[in-house]
Design an enzyme around this catalytic site. Structure first.
Site, PDB file in Angstrom:
ATOM      1  N   ASP A   1       0.828  -1.213   0.000  1.00 50.62           N
ATOM      2  CA  ASP A   1       0.000   0.000   0.000  1.00 50.62           C
ATOM      3  C   ASP A   1       0.862   1.264   0.000  1.00 50.62           C
ATOM      4  OD1 ASP A   1      -2.366   1.375  -0.050  1.00 50.62           O
ATOM      5  OD2 ASP A   1      -2.702   1.279   2.114  1.00 50.62           O
TER       6      ASP A   1
ATOM      7  N   ASN B   1       1.300   3.364  -2.909  1.00 45.77           N
ATOM      8  CA  ASN B   1       1.868   3.753  -4.212  1.00 45.77           C
ATOM      9  C   ASN B   1       1.406   5.148  -4.631  1.00 45.77           C
ATOM     10  OD1 ASN B   1       2.892   1.213  -4.280  1.00 45.77           O
ATOM     11  ND2 ASN B   1       1.572   0.438  -5.912  1.00 45.77           N
TER      12      ASN B   1
ATOM     13  N   ARG C   1       0.185   7.672  -2.764  1.00 46.22           N
ATOM     14  CA  ARG C   1       0.731   8.755  -1.925  1.00 46.22           C
ATOM     15  C   ARG C   1       2.210   8.980  -2.196  1.00 46.22           C
ATOM     16  NH1 ARG C   1      -1.436   6.166   3.350  1.00 46.22           N
ATOM     17  NH2 ARG C   1      -1.897   4.547   1.835  1.00 46.22           N
ATOM     18  N   TRP C   2       2.923   7.914  -2.445  1.00 47.96           N
ATOM     19  CA  TRP C   2       4.359   8.033  -2.765  1.00 47.96           C
ATOM     20  C   TRP C   2       4.521   8.924  -3.999  1.00 47.96           C
ATOM     21  CZ3 TRP C   2       7.236   6.809  -7.107  1.00 47.96           C
ATOM     22  CH2 TRP C   2       8.625   6.738  -6.954  1.00 47.96           C
TER      23      TRP C   2
ATOM     24  N   ASN D   1     -11.048  -2.485  -5.397  1.00 45.39           N
ATOM     25  CA  ASN D   1     -10.241  -1.556  -6.209  1.00 45.39           C
ATOM     26  C   ASN D   1     -10.887  -1.231  -7.566  1.00 45.39           C
ATOM     27  OD1 ASN D   1      -7.049  -2.833  -4.982  1.00 45.39           O
ATOM     28  ND2 ASN D   1      -8.194  -1.045  -4.304  1.00 45.39           N
TER      29      ASN D   1
ATOM     30  N   ARG E   1       2.194  -4.752   6.144  1.00 49.81           N
ATOM     31  CA  ARG E   1       1.450  -3.727   5.411  1.00 49.81           C
ATOM     32  C   ARG E   1       2.263  -2.439   5.433  1.00 49.81           C
ATOM     33  NH1 ARG E   1      -4.823  -2.448   4.521  1.00 49.81           N
ATOM     34  NH2 ARG E   1      -4.520  -0.612   3.218  1.00 49.81           N
TER      35      ARG E   1
HETATM   36  C1  IPE Z   1      -5.355  -2.743  -0.223  1.00 53.87           C
HETATM   37  O1  IPE Z   1      -5.038  -1.411  -0.406  1.00 53.87           O
HETATM   38  C2  IPE Z   1      -5.391  -3.459  -1.543  1.00 53.87           C
HETATM   39  C3  IPE Z   1      -4.099  -3.638  -2.218  1.00 53.87           C
HETATM   40  C4  IPE Z   1      -2.950  -3.307  -1.747  1.00 53.87           C
HETATM   41  C5  IPE Z   1      -4.176  -4.264  -3.506  1.00 53.87           C
HETATM   42  P1  IPE Z   1      -6.163  -0.298  -0.547  1.00 53.87           P
HETATM   43  O2  IPE Z   1      -5.459   0.993  -0.732  1.00 53.87           O
HETATM   44  O3  IPE Z   1      -7.136  -0.687  -1.600  1.00 53.87           O
HETATM   45  O4  IPE Z   1      -6.901  -0.393   0.867  1.00 53.87           O
HETATM   46  P2  IPE Z   1      -7.732   0.705   1.670  1.00 53.87           P
HETATM   47  O5  IPE Z   1      -8.740   1.272   0.727  1.00 53.87           O
HETATM   48  O6  IPE Z   1      -6.762   1.730   2.143  1.00 53.87           O
HETATM   49  O7  IPE Z   1      -8.326  -0.050   2.806  1.00 53.87           O
HETATM   50  C1  IPE Z   2      -1.542   0.160  -3.415  1.00 49.82           C
HETATM   51  O1  IPE Z   2      -1.289   1.519  -3.443  1.00 49.82           O
HETATM   52  C2  IPE Z   2      -1.689  -0.440  -4.788  1.00 49.82           C
HETATM   53  C3  IPE Z   2      -3.054  -0.884  -5.120  1.00 49.82           C
HETATM   54  C4  IPE Z   2      -4.090  -0.871  -4.330  1.00 49.82           C
HETATM   55  C5  IPE Z   2      -3.237  -1.385  -6.472  1.00 49.82           C
HETATM   56  P1  IPE Z   2      -2.475   2.559  -3.484  1.00 49.82           P
HETATM   57  O2  IPE Z   2      -2.816   2.809  -4.926  1.00 49.82           O
HETATM   58  O3  IPE Z   2      -3.594   2.102  -2.644  1.00 49.82           O
HETATM   59  O4  IPE Z   2      -1.791   3.849  -2.890  1.00 49.82           O
HETATM   60  P2  IPE Z   2      -2.439   4.862  -1.852  1.00 49.82           P
HETATM   61  O5  IPE Z   2      -2.911   4.037  -0.703  1.00 49.82           O
HETATM   62  O6  IPE Z   2      -3.565   5.551  -2.559  1.00 49.82           O
HETATM   63  O7  IPE Z   2      -1.338   5.778  -1.490  1.00 49.82           O
HETATM   64 MG    MG Z   3      -4.080   2.377  -0.680  1.00 49.18          MG
END
Ligand code: IPE
Ligand code: IPE
Ligand code: MG
Length: 252
Positions: free
Chosen positions: A28, A30, A32-33, A76, A196
């Site tokens: 998790d 990506n 925000r990074w 997602n 996580r």
């Molecule tokens: C969890 O991350 C799913 C994956 C890493 C694929 P999310 O970004 O979807 O989770 P929430 O929405 O913060 O709970």
């Molecule tokens: C996790 O990073 C990757 C997937 C859920 C595919 P995010 O895309 O959830 O990144 P944040 O949480 O919005 O930063």
């Molecule tokens: Mg996320």
């Protein structure tokens, strides 16, 4: 370079006999990074792939038997269409590009989740990779795509109910092992350690059944910055825990 080379060996402060057999990761942060670097979210996903590749090699180097990565949840799909499409194309491209390397490195790839809903071209790559790597005997690498723990449990209930209905299974015979055989993860041991990234302290519908006694490690690091040194720290933390499985621990 020297530091990188050193990290190919199990770090000396880790005990080989206390390594987790199976590590699961919720990759998790990506988005925000990327945002912090004033880049589009997809750049974070792209960098995230390199991080996963290195973690897989690191697990192999350090004698971990299985790695499971959460790549896309059933929730997602609710993201903007462009991001979902980018991710599907990214998964497909990476699979196509990395298959040869995976074969060379003896990796066995598996996918868990409802794969029927994925684009046809991605499913073809998945089938090809799973089929080709089936014979491999090295690390078991599982990717959770269109995965939801609740959905997994529901589909297991449905197939068990169908077996009871058609008379091939008796109601009294339903036990944990029958249930596990009906999960997507059939044949894969439960994760010992869940990592996580990005500081969120939740499971987000990941491996709900399988996580019953996993040790949970949360780091504030965003996934694209998660490296071998951070993994080392997570493993050190894991090895300092006392896993009791509901029993009485060692009295100090
Ligand atoms: C969890 O991350 C799913 C994956 C890493 C694929 P999310 O970004 O979807 O989770 P929430 O929405 O913060 O709970
Ligand atoms: C996790 O990073 C990757 C997937 C859920 C595919 P995010 O895309 O959830 O990144 P944040 O949480 O919005 O930063
Ligand atoms: Mg996320």
């Amino acid at each position: 370079m020297a530091a990188k080379q050193l990290l190919q060996e199990i770090p000396t402060d880790l005990l080989r006999e206390r390594m987790p057999r199976h590590v699961a990761v919720i990759m998790d942060g990506n988005g925000r990074w990327a945002k912090r670097r004033a880049m589009p979210r997809i750049m974070g996903h792209r960098k995230g792939v390199d991080v996963l590749k290195d973690l897989l090699r690191c697990c192999r180097d350090w004698g971990i038997e299985a790695l499971t990565a959460y790549a896309f949840s059933t929730e997602n799909w609710g993201r903007p269409t462009e991001e979902v499409e980018f991710l599907m194309t990214l998964f497909e491209r990476v699979l196509r590009k990395e298959l040869r390397e995976m074969m060379k490195e003896n990796v066995q790839i598996r996918f868990v989740g409802n794969l029927e809903m994925l684009p046809d071209s991605l499913r073809e790559e998945i089938d090809r990779a799973v089929e080709a790597t089936r014979v491999n005997t090295g690390i078991r690498f599982t990717i959770a795509t269109n995965y939801g723990g609740r959905q997994e449990i529901l589909q297991a209930c449905r197939s068990i109910a169908a077996a009871v209905k058609d008379g091939t299974l008796a109601l009294e015979d339903i036990d944990e092992s029958i249930f596990e055989r009906n999960l997507y993860t059939n044949g894969i041991c439960d994760p010992d350690l869940l990592i996580r990234t990005s500081g969120e302290m939740r499971i987000s519908n990941f491996l709900l059944w399988q996580m019953a006694y996993a040790e949970i490690y949360v780091t504030d690091t965003m996934w694209p910055d998660f490296d071998r040194a951070q993994f080392h720290t997570a493993l050190r933390d894991y090895q300092s825990r006392e896993r009791r499985f509901g029993k009485v621990g060692i009295q100090l």
